[in-house]
Design a protein around this motif. Structure first.
Motif, PDB file in Angstrom:
ATOM      1  N   VAL A   1      -9.003  -1.134  -6.674  1.00  0.00           N
ATOM      2  CA  VAL A   1      -8.953  -2.414  -5.842  1.00  0.00           C
ATOM      3  C   VAL A   1      -9.792  -3.568  -6.383  1.00  0.00           C
ATOM      4  O   VAL A   1     -10.885  -3.361  -6.813  1.00  0.00           O
ATOM      5  CB  VAL A   1      -9.566  -2.077  -4.417  1.00  0.00           C
ATOM      6  CG1 VAL A   1      -9.478  -3.278  -3.617  1.00  0.00           C
ATOM      7  CG2 VAL A   1      -8.943  -0.791  -3.763  1.00  0.00           C
TER       8      VAL A   1
ATOM      9  N   SER B   1     -14.100   1.408   0.981  1.00  0.00           N
ATOM     10  CA  SER B   1     -13.868   0.196   0.258  1.00  0.00           C
ATOM     11  C   SER B   1     -13.362  -0.684   1.728  1.00  0.00           C
ATOM     12  O   SER B   1     -12.096  -0.569   2.346  1.00  0.00           O
ATOM     13  CB  SER B   1     -12.760   0.204  -0.505  1.00  0.00           C
ATOM     14  OG  SER B   1     -12.208  -0.975  -0.878  1.00  0.00           O
TER      15      SER B   1
ATOM     16  N   LEU C   1     -10.954   5.431  -0.415  1.00  0.00           N
ATOM     17  CA  LEU C   1     -10.825   4.264  -0.219  1.00  0.00           C
ATOM     18  C   LEU C   1     -10.953   3.646   1.054  1.00  0.00           C
ATOM     19  O   LEU C   1     -11.862   2.693   1.584  1.00  0.00           O
ATOM     20  CB  LEU C   1      -9.896   3.299  -1.052  1.00  0.00           C
ATOM     21  CG  LEU C   1      -9.816   3.598  -2.560  1.00  0.00           C
ATOM     22  CD1 LEU C   1      -8.651   2.921  -3.330  1.00  0.00           C
ATOM     23  CD2 LEU C   1     -11.041   2.869  -3.259  1.00  0.00           C
TER      24      LEU C   1
ATOM     25  N   TYR D   1     -10.129  -2.653   0.703  1.00  0.00           N
ATOM     26  CA  TYR D   1      -8.837  -1.638   0.794  1.00  0.00           C
ATOM     27  C   TYR D   1      -8.502  -1.762   2.215  1.00  0.00           C
ATOM     28  O   TYR D   1      -7.208  -1.933   2.522  1.00  0.00           O
ATOM     29  CB  TYR D   1      -9.027  -0.486   0.243  1.00  0.00           C
ATOM     30  CG  TYR D   1      -7.879   0.448   0.157  1.00  0.00           C
ATOM     31  CD1 TYR D   1      -6.994  -0.035  -0.640  1.00  0.00           C
ATOM     32  CD2 TYR D   1      -8.008   1.522   0.703  1.00  0.00           C
ATOM     33  CE1 TYR D   1      -5.898   0.755  -0.895  1.00  0.00           C
ATOM     34  CE2 TYR D   1      -6.753   2.136   0.487  1.00  0.00           C
ATOM     35  CZ  TYR D   1      -5.689   1.861  -0.108  1.00  0.00           C
ATOM     36  OH  TYR D   1      -4.639   2.710  -0.478  1.00  0.00           O
TER      37      TYR D   1
ATOM     38  N   HIS E   1      -6.376   7.301  -1.850  1.00  0.00           N
ATOM     39  CA  HIS E   1      -6.166   6.405  -0.766  1.00  0.00           C
ATOM     40  C   HIS E   1      -7.298   6.570   0.259  1.00  0.00           C
ATOM     41  O   HIS E   1      -7.669   6.060   0.910  1.00  0.00           O
ATOM     42  CB  HIS E   1      -4.785   6.749  -0.222  1.00  0.00           C
ATOM     43  CG  HIS E   1      -4.396   6.332   0.880  1.00  0.00           C
ATOM     44  ND1 HIS E   1      -4.022   4.951   1.272  1.00  0.00           N
ATOM     45  CD2 HIS E   1      -4.087   6.704   2.101  1.00  0.00           C
ATOM     46  CE1 HIS E   1      -3.956   4.601   2.171  1.00  0.00           C
ATOM     47  NE2 HIS E   1      -3.874   5.906   3.150  1.00  0.00           N
TER      48      HIS E   1
ATOM     49  N   VAL F   1       1.023  -1.148   0.211  1.00  0.00           N
ATOM     50  CA  VAL F   1       0.024  -0.076  -0.065  1.00  0.00           C
ATOM     51  C   VAL F   1       0.797   1.246   0.103  1.00  0.00           C
ATOM     52  O   VAL F   1       0.411   2.155  -0.657  1.00  0.00           O
ATOM     53  CB  VAL F   1      -0.974  -0.050   1.025  1.00  0.00           C
ATOM     54  CG1 VAL F   1      -1.695   1.209   1.226  1.00  0.00           C
ATOM     55  CG2 VAL F   1      -1.949  -1.317   1.051  1.00  0.00           C
TER      56      VAL F   1
END
Length: 580
Positions: free
Chosen positions: A541, A560, A556, A563, A553, A530
């Protein structure tokens, strides 16, 4: 298939083939004329004591023999030139065809099999071409001409030929019919040996690291033994055939001498005629023997021709469009529109309904668990595969409609397993662009964080690189591959987990240099860490071939779950490493 392949390639060398026919015919005529001269020499010269006739006929026989030798040499020369050109042309076309294959076709055939087809199989066809242009053409001339000349000498003994020739043909036919399936198996076993050998040479470090030398030696021994078993069966048939042929030949000669002697005793023929008849019998059966030998060679060459034709006639999925687009409307743009991909024979797709966009100069990162489809996804950009559904666009053009050379010229790919070629560091970097200057090479090395270790080498850019780059470390190999892609000066740089062998500090410096020195280049980055992708403009992703999030970043982390799980797993692994 064999005949079609031979006609396809030998038709380019008609003049040489005409030379073979003309001079082989001349050689056959001379060979067939010599026994008649010999009969005259014995019956007229020796029996009559005519020394002058013996000298004249002997000189005439010498001239004919020298003419036969000269004609045979020229015919063989023409045949060899045509056959060598045939082999060269087939190898060229097979190589060109394989070069046009996508990953799908290469995987289907297997790299070891493709190598065998372009070496051993071509050699078998080439050998048959040489023998066909010499033995196969000569055999019927000698057999048919010999029968005609033998009948002119003595019709009464011709019944012996009526028995021996069919027997010889039956023996050859039975043995050849048993050889055909063995030759097919033999070529397949050669593929297996090449595959095992290639794997062991390529993975020698892994073999030694896991102390697998004995096991791998057993694998090779098993494949090698399989070839030996089939080769032994083929050899036993060869061993059986020639004694049987010689037996028929010798029994025929004995029959000619026996019954010919009776004819001489009865006053129905002369000694010279009998000698000539014996020579013609030898020529006839020699022609049949040559044809029998060719009958052995033809099945193996036919199997090889079939394997070669499978490559030449295969249709690659990497087909260039009828009207390829060579003018790209945008520079560096990449777009996936509802893309899915399924490998042939697979039960489910590797990628399902993937959509994202990378504008010129942007960085799009792709992350996901092992087997999520990351490498397959980026392989669709340079058309290593074609999407089964949806569309992939590069620089504003659907990749299936783009001129392949133009498409590839605009993309720099750093594969997951970077491969270096035999040569020097400079020659490997110039693989991306042949006219690159030394200054451009050093600039690319600076960006790739490889300049320091190259300068430390005694020969610098001229340092020798072994095949595959086995004489440099994994991290050095990755950085040289990155530098090679930079030298290419593409509009799109694709990194397939290309920073995995780098430490965090080198990774960070390399990414900063890329962003700083190549702000106009679009970067597609597949990564496992990452930390490598937190500053990307967008992050895709993947989870089991599906999109599990798309955004920055920070976005997410909020949206997510997949993620967040990836971050948590990596953070947990780092904490365990620190604790340990």
């Amino acid at each position: 298939m064999l005949l079609k392949l031979l006609i396809r390639y030998l038709s380019r060398y008609r003049l040489l083939l005409v030379g073979v026919l003309v001079f082989q015919f001349a050689s056959a005529l001379a060979a067939l004329f010599l026994p008649t001269l010999n009969a005259d020499l014995i019956d007229t010269g020796v029996t009559q004591g005519d020394v002058g006739y013996i000298v004249r006929t002997g000189l005439w026989m010498l001239v004919v023999a020298l003419g036969q030798i000269l004609a045979a040499i020229v015919a063989t020369f023409c045949a060899a030139r045509a056959a060598m050109a045939l082999g060269r042309d087939i190898r060229h076309d097979v190589f060109a065809k394989v070069s046009s294959f996508s990953e799908r076709e290469v995987s289907a055939f297997g790299s070891g099999s493709l190598i065998t087809r372009n070496t051993n199989d071509v050699q078998q066809v080439q050998m048959l071409a040489v023998l066909s242009a010499t033995m196969l053409i000569m055999a019927p001339m000698m057999a048919i001409g010999g029968i005609i000349m033998a009948l002119r000498q003595d019709v009464g003994l011709s019944w012996i030929l009526g028995i021996s020739i069919p027997v010889l043909l039956i023996v050859a036919g039975i043995i050849v019919s048993r050889m055909v399936p063995l030759f097919r198996v033999f070529q397949t076993r050669i593929d297996a040996v090449n595959r095992v050998m290639r794997e062991q040479l390529t993975g020698v470090r892994v073999v030694r690291a896991f102390v697998r030398e004995k096991i791998e030696a057993q694998r090779f021994r098993a494949a090698n033994t399989d070839i030996m078993i089939v080769g032994r069966k083929v050899g036993s048939l060869f061993v059986l055939m020639f004694p049987l042929v010689m037996l028929v030949l010798n029994v025929t000669i004995v029959g000619v001498v026996w019954f010919g002697g009776l004819e001489i005793e009865a006053g129905n023929t002369e000694i010279g005629t009998l000698f000539a008849f014996m020579q013609y019998v030898g020529q006839i059966l020699g022609g049949v023997m040559m044809a029998s030998f060719m009958a052995i060679m033809i099945p193996r060459a036919a199997v090889s021709a079939e394997r070669i034709s499978e490559v030449l006639d295969s249709r690659t999925t990497l087909v260039e469009p009828e009207s390829p687009v060579s003018e790209m409307p945008t520079r560096g743009e990449v777009a996936f529109d509802h893309v899915s991909f399924t490998y042939p024979g697979a039960e489910k797709p590797v990628l399902s309904d993937i959509s994202f966009r990378a504008d010129p100069g942007e960085t799009v990162a792709i992350i996901g668990s092992t087997g999520a489809g990351k490498t397959t996804l980026i392989s669709l950009i340079p058309r290593l595969f074609d999407a089964t559904d949806g569309s992939v666009s590069a620089q504003g053009v659907n990749v299936t409609q783009a001129d392949l050379d133009v498409l590839w010229r605009g993309i720099g790919l750093v594969p997951q397993r970077p491969f270096l070629f035999t040569g020097t560091i400079a020659s490997n970097l110039r693989f991306g662009r042949e006219d690159a200057t030394d200054e451009e090479l050093w600039h690319a090395l600076e960006i790739a964080q490889a300049a320091d270790f190259v300068r430390d080498k005694p020969d610098g850019l001229d340092t020798r690189i072994a095949q595959g780059g086995t004489n440099v470390s994994g991290g050095q190999r990755q950085r040289l591959a990155i530098a090679r892609a930079i030298v290419h000066q593409p509009d799109i740089l694709v990194f397939d987990d290309s920073f995995s062998a780098l430490d965090l500090t080198t990774d960070a410096r390399l990414r900063q240099a890329l962003w700083r020195e190549l702000p106009h280049v679009t970067k597609i980055v597949v990564a496992q860490r990452v930390s490598t992708i937190t500053d990307a403009d967008r992050i895709l992703v993947l989870d089991d071939g599906r999109s599990a999030g798309l955004g920055t970043h920070d976005e997410l982390i909020e949206t997510s779950e997949t993620y967040r799980e990836i971050i948590a797993s990596q953070r947990g692994a780092e904490e365990k490493g620190v604790t340990a």
